[in-house]
Scaffold this motif. Structure first.
Motif, short mmCIF file in Angstrom:
data_model
loop_
_atom_site.label_atom_id
_atom_site.label_comp_id
_atom_site.label_asym_id
_atom_site.label_seq_id
_atom_site.Cartn_x
_atom_site.Cartn_y
_atom_site.Cartn_z
N LYS A 187 9.09 12.03 29.65
CA LYS A 187 9.61 10.69 29.87
C LYS A 187 8.50 9.70 30.19
N VAL A 188 7.61 10.08 31.11
CA VAL A 188 6.52 9.18 31.49
C VAL A 188 5.61 8.91 30.30
N THR A 189 5.30 9.95 29.55
CA THR A 189 4.43 9.78 28.38
C THR A 189 5.09 8.89 27.34
N GLY A 190 6.37 9.11 27.10
CA GLY A 190 7.08 8.30 26.12
C GLY A 190 7.15 6.84 26.52
N GLU A 191 7.43 6.58 27.80
CA GLU A 191 7.49 5.20 28.27
C GLU A 191 6.13 4.53 28.18
N ARG A 192 5.08 5.27 28.49
CA ARG A 192 3.73 4.69 28.40
C ARG A 192 3.40 4.31 26.96
N GLU A 193 3.73 5.21 26.02
CA GLU A 193 3.46 4.92 24.62
C GLU A 193 4.27 3.71 24.15
N LYS A 194 5.48 3.62 24.63
CA LYS A 194 6.32 2.50 24.23
C LYS A 194 5.77 1.18 24.77
N VAL A 195 5.32 1.20 26.02
CA VAL A 195 4.74 -0.01 26.61
C VAL A 195 3.48 -0.42 25.85
N GLN A 196 2.62 0.55 25.56
CA GLN A 196 1.37 0.24 24.87
C GLN A 196 1.63 -0.32 23.48
N ALA A 197 2.61 0.23 22.78
CA ALA A 197 2.90 -0.25 21.43
C ALA A 197 3.58 -1.61 21.44
N ALA A 198 4.37 -1.87 22.48
CA ALA A 198 5.17 -3.08 22.49
C ALA A 198 4.52 -4.22 23.24
N SER A 199 3.44 -4.00 23.94
CA SER A 199 2.88 -5.01 24.84
C SER A 199 2.56 -6.33 24.15
N PRO A 200 1.83 -6.37 22.99
CA PRO A 200 1.51 -7.66 22.38
C PRO A 200 2.77 -8.43 21.97
N ALA A 201 3.71 -7.73 21.31
CA ALA A 201 4.94 -8.41 20.88
C ALA A 201 5.75 -8.89 22.07
#
Length: 654
Positions: A253-267
């Motif tokens: 869960k933590v890893t998935g949320e981190r990846e999601k934040v990193q991918a979505a941060s600029p947008a």
């Protein structure tokens, strides 16, 4: 570290050493993600079906038949539910038991059988604690929300209700929570990118206690999230397993949320900036709108009052129809009462007229004027004849019962008329009240229309609504992206990775030994049950059951339906057997086999299966196995007559 000698503090210290963080940081991460250490072998608890009672009415083409099924005093051991043919109620009884144990009605109960039932009572024991699940509903009712369900516990001689309400998800959760607490089971945590975090609990566990076909999984009905292996680990009683699954799920869960934040941060940053701009424009637009007329509120009020007007007009029409009907009934009652009164008066007048004419004493004959001697009247009176014509008097006798009935009818007609007139007046008052309320709503609706038609700058209002819609849409899109949460001082993912690795090391060796032993028993039982050319089976630590059959490597899903059914039964018996030999394990000791001879099982294979079932039951005095099947000699030979429910010939079980 070994499972037997490792304490919780040793476990935390090892994690801290490998993750290179302080002990308090490890504890904080564990608390943050709800990870609890389960370091000891769990205590063993047993489940036993104790009683089953049903009431209702069968709706058959040849007529209705009452249902009054009552089977109590069920104890541990081997039980059989038998019939001489199919469709005699075997599976229905077992499905009712499963629905009660899971708190889910009707679950797998056939719709026609479910509609027949009005009362269901299932009692079961968890060790020495007696529980009861009761479901009551009207005959023919199929909606589970209209079923009254109760979970109770027997305290002394009194049933204490733990939960009572509709047979909905809340009731199922109450049953599940109670059973998980009684057995000391921990929920199975899982996480994937599509569905996020979720858990599996009592419903998945309970489904594995019922084997009723080839199925999709070796244990239970759930194949996702490695549930068959997790159920096997739990039934074998491996320590640290629930801790490992919680840690592994938290790490994903933590890893998935981190990846999601990193991918979505600029947008996300661009969307947040755009939302701020829209909200600033919205504030300016709102200040430009005149406050004296809130068009949105007026339109909402107009819709509400239109709905109220329709409702009131409907009530007015209903009351008008009721008034017309009551007026018709009152006219009929009024006419009936008048007719009865008229009849009574006519009878009274006739009686009075006859008396008057008999008292007359004419002095001469009305035909020839010849005088009449008074002594003739005295003689005629004594003889009971008419002094003028000599006819013998016949006194008309009134029927007192008829007269009393007529008077009672008259009184009843008057009472009915009075009641109808009172009801008519009350209905007229209600109609006038509804008409008044309707007229008030009409006037208010006209006032609102006048206000809405007032000259005002509607463009500013339209702009406000447009900006509000834009802001709401932007906010929804931003929520879909992972929130930009503050990064904790400790890297949770790194710590959780070491938690999972250290925990898995604690039980890995024991798990390999147990899986090897279970695989051996599974291979032997599968051969006995008629699975041909089985050379070996190997249940791996990642949950895959490797099968070597006829020189070909296979998996469970590759088997034929009949082989899957035999393998599922063999797996359940193998777990019970290994747990008995090792003197620990968490299998509830309750197993239901529905039609195990299906899928073209030979007589020899079925005899071997039933012999294995009898052996498993005979070697443990707290195991209960219930078999539902067509009566066959191989089954009758291993089950005591007093432990059978047998529908002989064309009879039904209930």
């Amino acid at each position: 570290m070994s499972t037997a000698t490792t304490s919780v503090e040793d476990w935390i210290a090892t994690i801290a050493e490998r993750a290179k963080v302080p002990l308090d940081e490890v504890r904080a991460v564990l608390d943050r993600h709800g990870i609890e250490a389960q370091a000891t072998l769990p205590r063993r608890r047993r489940l036993c079906l104790a009683a089953l009672r049903l009431k209702g009415t069968k709706r058959l083409s040849e007529g209705d038949e009452p249902i009054n099924f009552d089977k109590g005093d069920l104890t541990p051991g081997l039980w059989a539910i038998l019939s001489h043919g199919n469709f005699r109620g075997k599976s229905s009884l077992l499905n009712i038991v499963q629905a009660a144990l899971r708190g889910q009605f009707p679950l797998h109960i056939k719709p026609d059988v479910w509609s027949w039932l009005t009362d269901i009572e299932v009692e079961f024991l968890v060790d020495q604690t007696r529980y009861r699940v009761v479901a009551r509903k009207p005959l023919g009712e199929k909606d589970p929300l209209l079923v009254r369900a109760t979970l109770s516990r027997l305290d002394g001689e009194t049933w204490f209700d733990i939960y009572s309400g509709p047979a909905d998800e809340a009731f199922a959760n109450a049953v599940a929570d109670n059973m998980m607490d009684e057995f000391g089971f921990a929920k199975f945590h899982a996480f994937n990118k599509d569905t996020g975090s979720h858990t599996h609990g009592w419903q998945a566990i309970a489904s594995s206690l019922f084997v009723n076909g080839p199925g999709k999984a070796v244990f239970g009905e759930v194949v996702q999230d490695g549930m068959p292996l997790r159920l096997l680990q739990m039934f074998m009683g491996l320590p640290w397993v629930s801790t490992y699954t919680a840690a592994s799920t938290a790490m994903k869960k933590v890893t998935g949320e981190r990846e999601k934040v990193q991918a979505a941060s600029p947008a996300r940053d661009k969307l947040v900036a755009r939302l701020a701009t829209v909200e600033d424009e919205l504030g300016k637009a709102r200040s430009a709108v005149r406050e004296r007329v809130d068009r949105v509120a007026l339109r909402r009020e107009l819709v509400t009052r239109d709905q109220m007007l329709v409702g009131l007009q409907t009530k007015v029409e209903e009351e008008r129809d009721r008034v017309a009907e009551l007026e018709r009934q009152a006219d009929t009652a009024r006419s009936s009462s008048a007719n009865l009164r008229r009849t009574l008066q006519q009878i009274a007048d006739e009686r009075a007229a006859g008396l008057v004419f008999r008292e007359l004493r004419p002095v001469c004959c009305p035909s020839c004027d010849t005088g009449i001697d008074n002594r003739r009247y005295a003689s005629a009176s004594a003889e009971g004849t008419c002094a003028l014509c000599g006819t013998t008097h016949v006194e008309a006798e009134d029927d007192p019962e008829f007269l009393n009935d007529l008077q009672a009818d008259a009184r009843e007609a008057a009472a009915v008329l009075a009641r109808l007139e009172a009801e008519l007046e009350a209905t007229r008052r209600r109609r006038r009240g509804f008409e008044g309320d309707r007229d008030i709503e009409r006037r208010r609706i006209e006032e609102i229309k006048v206000e809405l038609s007032s000259t005002e700058d509607t463009d500013a209002e339209v702009r406000v609504r447009t900006l509000e819609a834009q802001a709401a849409q932007l906010a929804e899109i931003i929520v879909e992206y992972a929130p930009a949460a503050a990064v904790p001082a400790t890297d949770d993912a790194e710590v959780l990775k070491h938690v999972a690795k250290v925990t898995k090391d604690l039980y890995d060796d024991m798990q390999r030994d147990l899986l090897k032993e279970v695989s051996g028993h599974l291979t032997r039982l599968s051969r006995d049950f008629g699975i041909k050319n089985v050379e070996g089976m190997d249940w791996t630590a990642n949950g895959v059951l490797n099968i070597q059959q006829g020189g070909t490597p296979l998996t469970f899903q590759s088997l034929a339906p009949g082989e899957k059914l035999r393998l599922r039964i063999a797996a359940a018996l193998a777990v019970i057997e290994v747990a008995r030999l090792r003197h620990y394990g968490r299998h509830p000791g309750f197993l239901v086999l529905d039609s195990p001879a299906a899928q073209e099982m030979t007589a020899d294979a079925f005899a071997a299966l039933m012999a294995s079932v009898r052996t498993a039951v005979s070697q443990a005095d707290d195991v209960q196995v219930v078999v539902g099947a067509v009566a066959r000699p191989e089954l009758l030979d291993v089950v005591e007559g007093r432990r059978t429910l047998h529908a002989v010939g064309d009879r039904f079980l209930f």
